[in-house]
Scaffold this active site. Structure first.
Site, PDB file in Angstrom:
ATOM      1  N   HIS A  93       0.844  -1.201   0.000  1.00 24.80           N
ATOM      2  CA  HIS A  93       0.000   0.000   0.000  1.00 24.80           C
ATOM      3  C   HIS A  93       0.884   1.258   0.000  1.00 24.80           C
ATOM      4  CE1 HIS A  93      -2.575  -3.025   2.241  1.00 24.80           C
ATOM      5  NE2 HIS A  93      -3.405  -2.657   1.298  1.00 24.80           N
ATOM      6  N   GLN A 136     -18.157  -6.235  -1.320  1.00 22.49           N
ATOM      7  CA  GLN A 136     -17.283  -7.081  -2.132  1.00 22.49           C
ATOM      8  C   GLN A 136     -16.932  -8.412  -1.472  1.00 22.49           C
ATOM      9  OE1 GLN A 136     -14.272  -3.899  -2.198  1.00 22.49           O
ATOM     10  NE2 GLN A 136     -12.734  -5.472  -1.866  1.00 22.49           N
ATOM     11  N   GLU A 138      -0.628  -4.111  -9.039  1.00 19.42           N
ATOM     12  CA  GLU A 138      -0.671  -5.239  -9.978  1.00 19.42           C
ATOM     13  C   GLU A 138      -0.882  -6.554  -9.232  1.00 19.42           C
ATOM     14  OE1 GLU A 138       2.894  -4.976 -12.323  1.00 19.42           O
ATOM     15  OE2 GLU A 138       2.114  -3.266 -13.469  1.00 19.42           O
ATOM     16  N   LYS A 169       3.321  -9.238  -0.432  1.00 20.22           N
ATOM     17  CA  LYS A 169       2.771  -8.666   0.795  1.00 20.22           C
ATOM     18  C   LYS A 169       1.258  -8.594   0.665  1.00 20.22           C
ATOM     19  CE  LYS A 169       6.753  -6.146   2.329  1.00 20.22           C
ATOM     20  NZ  LYS A 169       7.084  -6.236   3.729  1.00 20.22           N
ATOM     21  N   SER A 199      -2.484  -8.053   3.356  1.00 17.59           N
ATOM     22  CA  SER A 199      -3.078  -7.936   4.695  1.00 17.59           C
ATOM     23  C   SER A 199      -3.506  -9.313   5.190  1.00 17.59           C
ATOM     24  CB  SER A 199      -4.296  -7.008   4.648  1.00 17.59           C
ATOM     25  OG  SER A 199      -3.947  -5.790   4.023  1.00 17.59           O
TER      26      SER A 199
HETATM   27  P1  AMP Z   1      -6.371  -3.948  -0.363  1.00 18.54           P
HETATM   28  O1  AMP Z   1      -6.236  -3.124   0.876  1.00 18.54           O
HETATM   29  O2  AMP Z   1      -5.914  -5.344  -0.216  1.00 18.54           O
HETATM   30  O3  AMP Z   1      -7.735  -3.803  -0.991  1.00 18.54           O
HETATM   31  O4  AMP Z   1      -5.369  -3.303  -1.414  1.00 18.54           O
HETATM   32  C1  AMP Z   1      -5.427  -1.948  -1.762  1.00 18.54           C
HETATM   33  C2  AMP Z   1      -4.536  -1.688  -2.954  1.00 18.54           C
HETATM   34  O5  AMP Z   1      -3.188  -2.022  -2.619  1.00 18.54           O
HETATM   35  C3  AMP Z   1      -4.912  -2.532  -4.178  1.00 18.54           C
HETATM   36  O6  AMP Z   1      -4.809  -1.741  -5.346  1.00 18.54           O
HETATM   37  C4  AMP Z   1      -3.885  -3.630  -4.149  1.00 18.54           C
HETATM   38  O7  AMP Z   1      -3.617  -4.173  -5.426  1.00 18.54           O
HETATM   39  C5  AMP Z   1      -2.676  -2.907  -3.614  1.00 18.54           C
HETATM   40  N1  AMP Z   1      -1.743  -3.874  -3.017  1.00 18.54           N
HETATM   41  C6  AMP Z   1      -1.996  -4.782  -2.039  1.00 18.54           C
HETATM   42  N2  AMP Z   1      -0.910  -5.543  -1.794  1.00 18.54           N
HETATM   43  C7  AMP Z   1       0.054  -5.102  -2.642  1.00 18.54           C
HETATM   44  C8  AMP Z   1       1.412  -5.494  -2.887  1.00 18.54           C
HETATM   45  N3  AMP Z   1       1.991  -6.478  -2.222  1.00 18.54           N
HETATM   46  N4  AMP Z   1       2.101  -4.816  -3.833  1.00 18.54           N
HETATM   47  C9  AMP Z   1       1.529  -3.797  -4.524  1.00 18.54           C
HETATM   48  N5  AMP Z   1       0.260  -3.391  -4.349  1.00 18.54           N
HETATM   49  C10 AMP Z   1      -0.473  -4.034  -3.422  1.00 18.54           C
END
Ligand code: AMP
Length: 281
Positions: free
Chosen positions: A37, A61, A148, A184, A186
């Site tokens: 993030h 979602q 990505e 990485k 969450s």
């Molecule tokens: P999330 O909080 O999981 O919905 O992720 C929020 C944004 O962070 C999304 O656009 C994800 O693709 C991006 N994201 C999550 N993990 C990674 C990572 N390891 N590397 C790059 N972007 C990430």
């Protein structure tokens, strides 16, 4: 840095910025932030005058059997990470702020969501498209940042912006990994010690798949089968899918050419993890 909880407050803040002719970047997240993030926030801070990070675990979602309730949350740590990275505002609404009683308007894309993660998560991308659309209308950013890591989501958001003529630049950012290669996420917090060790097999499969293409292999089935065999050799891994698709259409391919997404979803105990690589030939 401000933490705003209402749509009205965000609108007033963005309006004030616009009066000063400042550009605005948006980083949509579900919180429990990590370096993945952070890389999106840093990119937005670099490219825009002001950056809004939304932190919202979007109920729409999640399917009924999924991890909405147990999804990890830590606003204080998130605020520290955002502040350090140079964000100006965290938008952290309650579900009731985003979905008023009687809510019934959705963004329902066809085609792209009917593949990969959409097959086992049938409501997921409808929820993602709807909430991202709402965030775009609330924040009206010049640019929005997506990882990505969620490659299908990135393709879907790009398509939505194109189809619905949204004047927003979508910026895709590379996957950030742990030292041993695990992407990485969450959700990595759900892994036991043994599962955490086993999960490295995903990035090993990614490296192996890339290597096969570099060696000259163009047979998608051969690459996918070899990657599946590598992952299946890990007893704690339960494969949901490993597939190669066209990056723009999400349709399966036979031959590796053009822009190809090789994506996988694999379960380790309670955790459903995804990983991928994009290859341009
Ligand atoms: P999330 O909080 O999981 O919905 O992720 C929020 C944004 O962070 C999304 O656009 C994800 O693709 C991006 N994201 C999550 N993990 C990674 C990572 N390891 N590397 C790059 N972007 C990430």
């Amino acid at each position: 840095m401000k933490i705003l909880k209402t749509i009205e407050e965000v609108r007033a803040q963005v309006k004030a910025w616009r009066k000063e002719n400042l550009t605005v970047g948006l980083v949509p997240t579900m919180g429990y932030l990590h370096e993945g993030h952070q890389s999106l926030i840093l990119k937005s801070v670099e490219q825009n005058d002001r950056t809004v990070v939304s932190i919202f675990v979007n109920p729409m979602q999640f399917g009924p059997a999924e991890d909405l309730e147990s999804y990890p949350r830590d606003l204080q740590a998130d605020a520290e990470l955002c502040e350090k990275a140079g964000a100006d505002v965290i938008f952290h609404p309650e579900p009731e702020e985003m979905y008023r009683p009687g809510f019934c308007s959705y963004v329902n894309m066809t085609g792209l969501p009917d593949a990969l993660c959409g097959l086992t998560r049938p409501v997921h991308f409808k929820g993602v498209c709807t909430v991202v659309n709402k965030l775009f209308h609330i924040v009206t950013p010049d640019r929005a940042y997506f990882g990505e890591k969620d490659a299908q989501q990135l393709a879907i958001i790009r398509r939505m912006v194109m189809d619905l003529n949204m004047d927003i630049e979508i910026v895709g950012c590379p996957i950030v990994r742990e030292a041993d290669g695990l992407a990485k996420s969450s959700r990595n917090i759900y892994l036991t010690k043994e599962e955490r060790q086993a999960a490295v097999v995903l990035s090993r499969a990614v490296t192996f798949g890339k290597h096969k293409i570099e060696e000259g292999c163009r047979d998608a089935k051969e690459i996918v089968e070899a990657m599946k065999a590598l992952i299946a050799a890990e007893p704690l891994a339960d494969i949901e899918y490993v597939e190669m698709v066209n990056m723009d259409t999400m349709q399966p391919i036979d031959k590796v050419q053009g822009t190809v997404l090789c994506a996988m979803a694999v379960r380790f105990g309670k955790a459903r993890l995804i990983d991928n690589f994009i290859c341009q030939l």
